[in-house]
Design an enzyme around this catalytic site. Structure first.
Site, short mmCIF file in Angstrom:
data_model
loop_
_atom_site.label_atom_id
_atom_site.label_comp_id
_atom_site.label_asym_id
_atom_site.label_seq_id
_atom_site.Cartn_x
_atom_site.Cartn_y
_atom_site.Cartn_z
N GLY A 86 1.17 -1.25 -0.14
CA GLY A 86 -0.09 -0.06 -0.21
C GLY A 86 0.50 1.62 -0.08
CG LEU A 87 2.37 3.10 3.43
CD1 LEU A 87 3.71 3.40 3.98
CD2 LEU A 87 1.60 4.55 3.53
CB CYS A 88 1.10 2.91 -4.18
SG CYS A 88 0.52 1.89 -4.31
N GLY A 89 -1.22 6.44 -2.03
CA GLY A 89 -2.18 6.97 -2.34
C GLY A 89 -3.56 6.12 -3.25
CG PHE A 91 -2.19 2.34 -7.93
CD1 PHE A 91 -3.07 2.91 -9.47
CD2 PHE A 91 -1.26 1.46 -7.55
CE1 PHE A 91 -2.17 1.86 -10.63
CE2 PHE A 91 -1.31 0.43 -8.71
CZ PHE A 91 -1.76 0.47 -10.37
#
Lengths: 292, 139
Positions: A86-89, A91
């Site tokens: 995760g931690l990709c906005g 997306f």
């Protein structure tokens, strides 16, 4: 008014967060370069492949092959490709939202929906629905063609066995570093060219080819390969998109951290000043009292 | 050698060769075949083996694994899963892979595991093709 010590600790904490997000941004930008290169290296292969497939399939009946067979649609399978981390906005959330929309659409039309999840994120989200037929997780880190082959084979086998009558592929397509969009694509049955771009009269001397072995046998080899290519392409794009999305997300996070730090520093300075003012007042007041 | 044919070898990890050559020979479905300039349109599947092309009298060898090839408009395109030139091949690794595959084939007969057998056979073919190409390159 928070105490001086509290504010100081908070500033230190936010600074550390900023350090982490900055590092993640840099890691992602390095990884993005690798993923992008891989994706670009694959493009000529995919392009040539489509060309060849189209030139063969253009003069063949689609019903002859198991992977091209069009049936009455009762069960729809959705192949969802997301990232593992995760931690990709937004997306992954965008891909999942799109998948859910498609799922609801087919379910409203009275069709059965099954899911195949590639990547941890989609699996985690859809796990509870009980519709996940198969999952492939922890392969997005460093994927190879054979990962794609395993997925494509599984989906194709299920399709041939009648477990699904139509398969859609949803993945995050890479448009640019700043833009990644979820994309839906029909996956199976493979459509022949006439169905796709009827009207175009570009059949390039397709009938004159010498085939070795027969066109039918070549198609038997090509069609499974074609599914591999589609899945591999989706995985490559998701790989690149994931890093691009994380880069942007982490850049924003770093900026937000800086804002918070400057705000907190202001609070800290104000608190410090008022403390000094208070102390001065005390001293002055004390001196006055002594004089009097 | 006035006329030449344009050869392209493309793999999922990028194009390997893009060159005008005199003759190409490759392992096709029904055995090795050769292609010269102005060949008729042709499409064949490719087996694991060695691809040979000649340019300016010099022979070049490539190890190719499964895929297919298309000839049209004096251009020959190979779409294969992997392609390696003689100098890229790690002979020791190929020999190890061969031994591994041999062992697996011997074991598979007792276990009658069809899938593993097919995989081991493919691995064996790849290893042998690599060794052959590397040997030719060494000469």
């Amino acid at each position: 008014m928070p105490s001086l010590k509290d504010v100081k600790m908070k500033i230190a904490g936010v600074k550390k967060t900023a350090q982490i997000t900055k590092a993640m941004n840099m890691v992602s930008s390095a990884r993005l370069r690798g993923a992008q290169m891989k994706m670009e290296a694959f493009r000529p292969y995919a392009g040539k492949f489509n060309e060849a497939l189209h030139s063969i399939s253009s003069n063949m009946k689609s019903g002859a092959f198991a992977l091209m067979q069009e049936r009455e649609v009762k069960t729809v399978e959705i192949l969802i490709v997301t990232s593992d981390r995760g931690l990709c906005g937004s997306f992954n959330a965008n891909i999942i939202k799109m998948a859910e929309k498609l799922m609801n659409k087919y379910e409203a039309a009275g069709k059965k929906v099954t899911l195949v999840c590639v990547g941890k994120k989609s699996n985690r989200y859809f796990r509870k629905t009980g519709k996940v037929r198969e999952k492939f997780v922890d392969i997005m880190g460093n994927f190879q063609m054979f990962n794609a082959r395993a997925i494509a084979q599984d989906v194709a086998a299920n399709f041939i066995a009648g477990g699904s009558d139509e398969v859609h592929l949803i993945y995050g397509s890479f448009i640019s570093v700043a833009r990644q969009l979820p994309k839906t694509m029909p996956f199976l049955p493979v459509k022949s060219v006439e169905a796709e771009d009827a009207g175009k009269t570009e059949t390039k001397q397709a009938g004159d080819y010498i085939y070795e072995p027969s066109p039918e046998e070549i198609m038997d080899v090509l069609l499974p390969l074609y599914t591999n290519v589609m899945v591999y392409n989706a995985m490559l794009e998701v790989g690149a998109s994931e890093h691009a999305a994380r880069m942007t997300a982490m850049d924003n996070a770093t900026k937000a951290c800086k804002d918070i730090i400057s705000n907190l520093t202001m609070v800290y300075n104000k608190a410090r000043q008022s403390a000094i003012t208070g102390e001065l007042m005390d001293i002055v007041g004390g001196a006055e009292a002594l004089k009097g | 050698m006035a006329e030449s044919i344009h050869l392209e070898v493309v793999t999922p990890s990028g194009p390997i060769v893009s060159d005008d050559v005199d003759i190409v020979s490759a392992p096709g479905y029904g055995g090795d075949f050769g292609v010269l300039a102005n060949h008729a349109p042709f499409l064949s599947t490719i087996k694991i083996g060695s691809l040979v092309y000649k340019k300016d009298g010099k022979e070049n060898f490539l190890m190719v694994s499964g895929g297919f090839c298309e000839v049209s408009n004096n251009k020959i395109t190979f779409l294969v899963e992997s392609a390696e030139s003689g100098k890229e091949i790690d002979v020791d690794r190929a020999l190890r892979a061969k031994e591994r595959a041999e062992k697996r084939l011997a074991e598979a007969k007792t276990q009658t595991e069809k899938i593993n057998m097919a995989r081991a056979q493919a691995a064996m073919q790849r290893a042998l093709a690599r060794i052959r190409v590397a040997e030719k390159h060494g000469k």
